[in-house]
Design a protein around this motif. Structure first.
Motif, PDB file in Angstrom:
ATOM      1  N   PHE A   1     -28.830 -58.937   7.477  1.00 17.97           N
ATOM      2  CA  PHE A   1     -27.849 -59.036   8.523  1.00 17.97           C
ATOM      3  C   PHE A   1     -28.014 -58.165   9.723  1.00 17.97           C
ATOM      4  N   ARG A   2     -29.033 -57.428   9.705  1.00 13.45           N
ATOM      5  CA  ARG A   2     -29.391 -56.306  10.908  1.00 13.45           C
ATOM      6  C   ARG A   2     -30.266 -57.321  11.870  1.00 13.45           C
ATOM      7  N   ILE A   3     -31.088 -58.217  11.115  1.00 11.50           N
ATOM      8  CA  ILE A   3     -31.883 -59.202  12.132  1.00 11.50           C
ATOM      9  C   ILE A   3     -30.869 -60.445  12.579  1.00 11.50           C
ATOM     10  N   LEU A   4     -29.976 -60.752  11.818  1.00 10.72           N
ATOM     11  CA  LEU A   4     -29.040 -61.979  12.357  1.00 10.72           C
ATOM     12  C   LEU A   4     -28.031 -61.420  13.341  1.00 10.72           C
ATOM     13  N   PHE A   5     -27.651 -60.302  12.971  1.00  8.70           N
ATOM     14  CA  PHE A   5     -26.430 -59.645  13.786  1.00  8.70           C
ATOM     15  C   PHE A   5     -26.647 -58.304  14.117  1.00  8.70           C
ATOM     16  N   PRO A   6     -27.538 -58.245  15.218  1.00  7.22           N
ATOM     17  CA  PRO A   6     -28.203 -56.655  15.388  1.00  7.22           C
ATOM     18  C   PRO A   6     -27.010 -55.767  15.845  1.00  7.22           C
ATOM     19  N   PHE A   7     -25.680 -56.290  16.445  1.00  8.71           N
ATOM     20  CA  PHE A   7     -24.820 -55.293  17.061  1.00  8.71           C
ATOM     21  C   PHE A   7     -23.845 -55.217  15.925  1.00  8.71           C
ATOM     22  N   THR A   8     -23.359 -56.233  15.156  1.00  9.62           N
ATOM     23  CA  THR A   8     -22.156 -56.275  14.457  1.00  9.62           C
ATOM     24  C   THR A   8     -22.521 -56.011  13.015  1.00  9.62           C
ATOM     25  N   TRP A   9     -23.692 -55.780  12.476  1.00 11.92           N
ATOM     26  CA  TRP A   9     -23.964 -55.565  11.176  1.00 11.92           C
ATOM     27  C   TRP A   9     -23.153 -54.550  10.478  1.00 11.92           C
ATOM     28  N   PRO A  10     -22.660 -53.531  11.036  1.00 11.05           N
ATOM     29  CA  PRO A  10     -21.924 -52.554  10.452  1.00 11.05           C
ATOM     30  C   PRO A  10     -20.447 -53.021   9.904  1.00 11.05           C
TER      31      PRO A  10
ATOM     32  N   ILE B   1     -27.032 -50.058   3.983  1.00  8.78           N
ATOM     33  CA  ILE B   1     -27.289 -49.266   5.077  1.00  8.78           C
ATOM     34  C   ILE B   1     -28.990 -49.036   5.025  1.00  8.78           C
ATOM     35  N   ARG B   2     -29.349 -48.643   3.836  1.00 11.00           N
ATOM     36  CA  ARG B   2     -30.863 -48.341   3.614  1.00 11.00           C
ATOM     37  C   ARG B   2     -31.519 -49.741   4.050  1.00 11.00           C
ATOM     38  N   GLY B   3     -30.967 -50.954   3.529  1.00 12.01           N
ATOM     39  CA  GLY B   3     -31.801 -52.078   3.950  1.00 12.01           C
ATOM     40  C   GLY B   3     -31.916 -52.326   5.622  1.00 12.01           C
ATOM     41  N   ALA B   4     -30.648 -52.080   6.049  1.00 11.89           N
ATOM     42  CA  ALA B   4     -30.599 -52.407   7.484  1.00 11.89           C
ATOM     43  C   ALA B   4     -31.506 -51.338   8.400  1.00 11.89           C
ATOM     44  N   LEU B   5     -31.491 -50.066   8.081  1.00 11.49           N
ATOM     45  CA  LEU B   5     -32.286 -49.257   8.749  1.00 11.49           C
ATOM     46  C   LEU B   5     -34.007 -49.477   8.425  1.00 11.49           C
ATOM     47  N   THR B   6     -34.232 -49.866   7.436  1.00 10.42           N
ATOM     48  CA  THR B   6     -35.578 -50.157   7.282  1.00 10.42           C
ATOM     49  C   THR B   6     -36.186 -51.392   7.205  1.00 10.42           C
TER      50      THR B   6
END
Length: 287
Positions: free
Chosen positions: A244-253, A277-282
């Motif tokens: 989700f961080r890759i697909l939605f870099p601004f709205t993943w939270p 969050i661990r997945g998103a940040l790494t």
């Protein structure tokens, strides 16, 4: 570890002789089958793929150790077997594309089954949408049925709840070659064990390709998918965070909070949030 790829095309002697007297038939579709180990190649041999004019089966077989002995059932003129001393599903998918010769390609796995009618559906869809570079389809399953929309749509405007499974994806090889690859950080055997198909479709959108969904079945898969098996595990939630961080870099939270009420019943809200969050940040992309 030394990596190499051996391409083995098997043809009966009488087939070879006939091919010297007439040109080879045009390959319209390459079915990209990925498998791993001895058990995997046996599943492929048991699949009994139908012989269909214009269709070839490109078997990318990862065998990190041992002798590569191809089953007799795969020694057919419409089957290619590529052996690689590598690991990782996305790496395997990229290798299968390298040996494809069809104008169209269909992603597959060693537990997916086909009929000539499925291929007819695929050809029909690409004929109906000549502008489409990539089309996602339906698959059929008696054990794990999946609900699909009953109408076609542009994948840039997918209806709520729609998601793609890898063996639903087909594309024009000329649209993908040299432009798109599966991210080898994702998929079975990689740091993140799923999500490679979502990122592949996302990258296709970023490159400006024309993408559609067409509600026609092109495969049968009666077992559970990786997502079904991993959904209850913290590692899966970490992977969702990375994807989700890759697909939605601004709205993943915000999307994480939206998914929170749907977390697995055996996972606390705190564990879910920490894993996501661990997945998103790494997370990171393959170079």
């Amino acid at each position: 570890m030394l990596n190499f790829t051996l391409i083995m095309n098997y043809r009966a002697e009488e087939t070879k002789k006939s091919e010297t007297d007439s040109p080879e038939k045009e390959v319209r579709l390459s079915v990209l089958v990925c498998t791993f180990g001895d058990a995997g190649i046996r599943r492929v041999a048991e699949a009994d793929y139908p012989v269909v004019d214009g269709v070839e089966y490109c078997i990318s077989w990862q065998l990190p150790e041992g002798e590569a002995v191809t089953p007799d059932a795969l020694r057919r003129p419409d089957i290619k077997v590529s052996v690689s001393r590598t690991r990782g599903l996305s790496r395997n998918r990229n290798l299968s594309l390298e040996i494809a010769s069809g104008e169209l390609a269909l992603i597959s796995d060693d537990d997916v089954r086909y009929t000539p009618e499925y291929f007819d559906n695929l050809f029909k869809a690409f004929g109906q949408y000549p502008e489409a570079d990539l089309i996602t389809f339906k698959y059929e399953s008696k054990d794990y049925p999946k609900t699909f929309p009953d109408f076609s749509f542009d994948l840039r405007h997918s209806p709520k709840g729609y998601f793609t499974t890898s063996f639903e994806i087909a594309f024009r090889t000329k649209s993908v070659a040299g432009r798109l690859k599966f991210d080898e950080n994702f998929g079975i055997g990689a740091r993140w064990p799923s999500g490679e198909e979502d990122i592949f479709v996302h990258d296709a959108k970023r490159h400006g390709l024309c993408l559609r969904f067409v509600p026609l079945p092109v495969a049968r898969h009666d077992g559970s998918t990786t997502s079904d098996r991993e959904a209850a595990k913290g590692r899966y939630v970490e992977t969702k965070g990375a994807v989700f961080r890759i697909l939605f870099p601004f709205t993943w939270p915000l999307r994480m909070l939206t998914h929170l009420p749907r977390r697995h019943r055996d996972m606390s809200a705190g564990t879910f949030v920490k894993s996501w969050i661990r997945g998103a940040l790494t997370s990171k992309r393959a170079k």
